[in-house]
Every structure is written in C-alpha cells, then in structure tokens.
Design an enzyme around this catalytic site. Sequence first.
Site, PDB file in Angstrom:
ATOM      1  N   SER A   5       0.858  -1.203   0.000  1.00 45.74           N
ATOM      2  CA  SER A   5       0.000   0.000   0.000  1.00 45.74           C
ATOM      3  C   SER A   5       0.881   1.236   0.000  1.00 45.74           C
ATOM      4  CB  SER A   5      -0.864   0.010   1.269  1.00 45.74           C
ATOM      5  OG  SER A   5      -0.078   0.487   2.367  1.00 45.74           O
ATOM      6  N   ASP A   6       0.276   2.384  -0.257  1.00 42.12           N
ATOM      7  CA  ASP A   6       1.016   3.619  -0.048  1.00 42.12           C
ATOM      8  C   ASP A   6       0.891   3.989   1.443  1.00 42.12           C
ATOM      9  OD1 ASP A   6       1.471   6.457  -2.274  1.00 42.12           O
ATOM     10  OD2 ASP A   6       2.415   5.970  -0.364  1.00 42.12           O
ATOM     11  N   TYR A   7       1.530   5.050   1.805  1.00 35.76           N
ATOM     12  CA  TYR A   7       1.760   5.444   3.197  1.00 35.76           C
ATOM     13  C   TYR A   7       0.465   5.638   4.000  1.00 35.76           C
ATOM     14  CZ  TYR A   7       4.807   7.751   6.679  1.00 35.76           C
ATOM     15  OH  TYR A   7       5.545   8.060   7.801  1.00 35.76           O
ATOM     16  N   ASN A   8       0.189   4.708   4.918  1.00 34.23           N
ATOM     17  CA  ASN A   8      -1.026   4.760   5.734  1.00 34.23           C
ATOM     18  C   ASN A   8      -2.288   4.771   4.884  1.00 34.23           C
ATOM     19  OD1 ASN A   8      -2.635   4.926   8.074  1.00 34.23           O
ATOM     20  ND2 ASN A   8      -2.845   7.143   7.751  1.00 34.23           N
ATOM     21  N   ALA A   9      -2.215   4.211   3.682  1.00 34.61           N
ATOM     22  CA  ALA A   9      -3.393   4.201   2.803  1.00 34.61           C
ATOM     23  C   ALA A   9      -4.506   3.353   3.411  1.00 34.61           C
ATOM     24  CB  ALA A   9      -3.013   3.690   1.417  1.00 34.61           C
TER      25      ALA A   9
END
Length: 724
Positions: free
Chosen positions: A273-277
């Site tokens: 995932s992307d950052y804290n997605a």
Amino acid sequence: MIAKKNLFSSEIKEKVQSLISEMTLEEKVGQMSQFDWGFHAINPDAGGEINLIMKELLDKGMLGSLFNLSGVEQANTLQQQAIERSRLGIPMIVGRDVIHGYRSVFPIPLAQSASWNPDLIRRTASAASKEAASDGISWVFAPMIDITRDPRWGRIAETMGEDPHLGEIMAEAWVDGAEVLDSANESLSVASCPKHFAGYGFAESGRDYNTVDVSDRVLREVILPPFRKAVDAGALSIMASFNEVNGVPACANHYLLTTILREEWGFEGVLVSDYNALGELITHGVAKDAEEACEIAIKAGTDMDMHSGIYYKYLPKLVQEGRVDESLIDAAVGRILALKIKLKLFDNAQVNPDLNQSVILSEEHVSLAREAARESIVLLKNDNDTLPLTKQLKSLAVIGPLATNINDPLGCWAADGNPDDVVSLLDGIKAKISPDTELLYAEGCDIESEDENGFEQALAVVAQADVTIIAVGESKIMSGEGNSRSELDLPGKQRELVEAAIKLGKPVVVVLFNGRPLTTVWLDEKATSIVEAWHLGIQSGNAIADVLFGDYNPSGKLTATFPRSVGQIPLYYYRKNTGRPPGGVYSSRYVDAPVQPLYPFGYGLSYTKFEYNNLVISSTSISSSDSVSVSVDITNTGSYNGDEVVQLYIRDLAASVTQPLKKLKGFSKISLLAGETKTVTFTVTPSDLAIIGVNNSLTVEPGSFQVMVGSNSEDGLIGEFVVR
Ligand code: GLC
C-alpha cells in the site's frame, strides 16, 4: 533483462511453503507490516500507537520491512537484530524512495523522459539502485510511472509525461535497470516498485490526492499500459495508489489488485500500500473503522501495509473470527518471503560498509549525471541562432534566483541528495568560459517573494554585458508530492525581472528550472532563446553550460504538453477529433484563447536543422495480421552534428470507438553529422494498430490508417494504408 514471468523459482516457492508451515499467525501478519523508521526517529516517544506497534514488532523480531533508515550501519544493525530476534531467522527488507538517483542525484523523471533514451534511463536507475544497495536498501519505491495530463499536479515532476507508449518503454527500462539482482552478492540485490497503481495522475483539478474518476477505457488504454509493461519486465513489487478508482481506493480495490493485476496479468510480486493508505480508507469513507479497513484491504489483494499498523492489529482477530480466510494471509506472506529470498536477504543481509566508498558519487555516476542532464535539456526557442554562445565573450551577465542555487536543481524527490554535490549554473559557466571573459552576477530577485530591490543591481550588470543569461523557475518544493499549483507562470517577481532585462535590448538567454510544464506565453513572445533545464540534479550547472556554449547540441523533446494557460488543462496531444473540431463559432473552441498548446508533446529544437523526406510505406493494403514498414529519410541540413528523436504517430481514421488524432507508436533517436542523411524504418505491427473496440476486446479493426513521421507531435510527413 529480468526473467519475465515466473518471478520466483520452484526452489523459492518450496522454501516459502516450508517457512509458512512453521509460522504463527502473528509472525505472518508481522511480515505484512512495514513502517517508516524516519517517523520513529523523529518521534521516538510520540507518534502514538504506530510507534508502539513498530517497536513491538522490532522487539519480537517479526517486522516485515522498514524504510527511511539512515545509512548502512543503521541498516546492518537493525537487520542483525531482526534476524537474531526472529524465531525463524527471517530478515527484514529495507525500502527507500529512490526516485531519480540516490546520492548521485539525476534529473527528475519528467526531465529524464525528455531524453527519449530508454538505455539512459536504464543506466540511471541501475546506478541509483547500486548506491542505495550500498546503504543497505534492497527495495526502491520506483519507478513512478503514472500517466498525467495535468501540470498543476505537482507529481508530474516524477512522471514520464502524458503518453502511454513512451511510458511503457520507460517503465520497462527503469525496472530492468533498477532491479539489480547481483548474484555475486557483492551488494544486496534490489527490487523495484512501480507506482502508483493506478490512476493517481488523473486527480481532479490537478490537486494531489484528489478524487479520480476515469472510465475503464481510459484506465486500460492510457493508465495501465506502463504498469503492464513493468510487470512483464519483471517488477518484483507494485505500490497501490492513494486514490479511488471507480469509487474504491486502490488498496481496497479488488478489481485493480486481483482481477487485473493477478488474474489478468499473472503478477506474482508483492503489492504494497502507499503510506497509511489503509488508515485513509476510513477518511475516504469506505471503511467505518480500522477493522473494516483491514478486512477490505486484505480481501482486495494488498499484501503489505505501509505505516498504518492496521494489519498487525486486526488481521489475527479477523482470521480468528473467520471473517478472513488464513489462505489470504499465506498468499500475501508467501509473496513477501519469496521477495526476500529472491533478493538473497536470507543468505546475507549484511552489507559491506566499505561498498559505499566505491559506489556513492563514483566518477562513473557523476559522469552519468552530467550525461543524463544534458540529454534531458530541451531547447524551446533560439531565434537568430543566439545559442550556442562563444566561450570567448568579452562580457557575460548571469542573473536570476536559480543562478547560484544548489538546492533546487536537486528536484522534488532527492532525499539522499546533498546540495554541496550540486554544480550551480554560475559555477558551470565559470568552468566553461574563457578566463578573459568579464563575468558579472546579480541575483535580481528570489524565487517567490514580491521583493524587487535587487532589480537595479541586476539590470546594471545586464546593461554592462554583451550577453545575459537569466536563471529563473520554480523551487523544488513547488512540485513533487503534495505540491500542486493553481497557476503555472513563473512565481514571485521573476517575470518582471526577465521582462525588464529583455527591455534593455541586449541578447538574453533564459534558462528555466522547473518541475512541470509552465504557461510562459509572454516569455516565448519576448525572449530570443529559451532553454528548458528542469531540475537536473547534481551536474545541473555543467550540463546547462555544455549546452549554452555548444559542447552539447540539445536533443531533448517534451514528454508533457506545455499549455498556454491553466484554462486549457487537461491538454494533451492524443486528443480526439470530437464531432466539432476547433474551428468556427459552433465548434470545440474558446472565445478568448486558441486551443493550441504553447509547446506540443515531442517538441524540442536543435542547433542544427533536420529535414524529413521520402516517406515510404511498404504496402498500402495489409491484412489485420500483417505488419507494415514505414521509412523516412532524415537529413541534417545544418552546420552542427546533432541527435534527432524521430517520432512515429498512428491514427485509426474510423473505428468502432473514437480514436485519438494520433498516438505515438514508435520513436528512434539518431545521430546525424552535419550534412548526413539516414533512413529510419519503423515496423508497425498488429499490436500497434489494435484498439479496445466497442466490444471491449483488443482487435485490429479493418479500415484506413494514417501514419505521421516527424520531429514532434504536430508536424511531419503523412502517409496512409488500409487494413483489409
Ligand atoms: C508517499 C508517496 C509514495 C512513497 C511513499 C513512501 O506518500 O505517495 O510515492 O513511495 O509515501 O515514502
């Protein structure tokens, strides 16, 4: 070239299965968790629950991955701890955003793509990975291969521009270069991570992280092709994007992550995932709480959770309650373990600290930085052949806020770059010109304030000098992540400085330092010479001086359209004809502006002239399974040797669904001595002609096709053939 399919051998898969059979559920979900160590370093005690989870996983030796470490010693220490504390000796994988170079910072990707040189891209990606690997990094979160048509979007700086075909070619080259699978294990092997899957570049209004609403057709015709190419090139991981696609954010989007990526494409690598997605699924409003976010993300196909802690916190509960089948966990962990085995992290996760010395900022890499910067420069205007300048000028003035600047040429994603490694434009010029030249400098103004107090001094040196070079543009934080702009002119008082200098009537060369297309129509009307110098990295000043003083004949071509105004956006070359193409009153036009761009896709001048003649198509009628060759003669009719990017565009004149007026389907960068003629031949294959028809299948439809071969997307020699 990395093996295309079958990323992981049967031996790797066997080892994975035996590991999984011994792992506890907690150990499995630990492997699916990744944290930003830099966040911890900034907030060792704060940072709330995230830090606690990270520390807990580190202490238990269960953490799958960390990123944003600082240096090889720290990487070796944390890696050693992970393996010693892990019951099964499972190493971590250390990641980093290595977007356009590591310590040897190369031009921003939008600039590098203007080289139209995939081999150059392969080499810069490989150099970046080798430098990163010497610091203990074995996972680079690159290439960024989003397609975009919106220069307001700050991350256009990280892209390869607007065209899917060029995007495919560059994605393949970048993955091939970045994935250094070093059998000798001298340095850790490195995995690439093409991102952001998918559609991030279509953020509405050009505002980063904004809603994306694209048709499945645009998704498949424009956005996905570079990712497909990256997967086929052997990408070992892919990063899901923050944005929604068809109403569902990517990391929870089963259609994207499973139907397309796994089932249609057969992708075997890790999906991170992307950052804290995962946490943002709650903000998006598709999960009522973190537990629901966890469930929809794992069921969609996200393998690794970047910096939310949600997988670690909730997956065990969801499995124990029977809401998530453990087979989904095993599949995800299996891919993560396979990646680590492939990268030889189980064999040796320690990096020889001495490697740094021979790799970081090596002579080879610095020279490559200069080569890449030169090939990224685009000559936008050069009236009266003002350029190249002689090195024996009697007097030369250099003004503008980017002239001595050693920070902004590093560009928007150069976390490991150091301004002290950057050659400024003024220093590049000093190294180039005769010692007898009187060199005058004054800043004139800064990048974005309204302060004009420096004008007087700057204009005084302009008045004194035979020629003036003006260095203007954007700071590096005016593009990149989170940095979208609503206006695309020069910020601050730079325009006023340039106009005042031009008004003095001396020859003026304007050098632009920017991370995106600009709407500088006034500049094109008033300046005699304009050089697009983007943010070119550590060798910026030397490369620009090479071009300004004729040691390198610029060959760059724009890969993103420069609009005349923000009002025209989105503006891109592969537009459709519509039922009422721009013309009379009742047509697709503006009452207050032209529809044409300031500079089109594929545009770039040279110090010499290239003439196109004798377009020959091998057959005027072919079957849908035939190929056809298209050749053209290009002559260098000027007095400089030079490189030309010969471009081939195709138009399907009538199909079951509307087609763009032209689509790039081939290009060839050739070198021509002054006076030399070469014939370039393209082979147009059925896959170049195939379209996703009205029945949504990829087919070559019968009918007439137009080819155009030229030096940009607007003009060239045209021919036709028919598919029977
Ligand atoms: C960022 C970016 C992504 C990057 C990741 C890790 O928010 O969207 O491109 O790789 O976080 O830094």
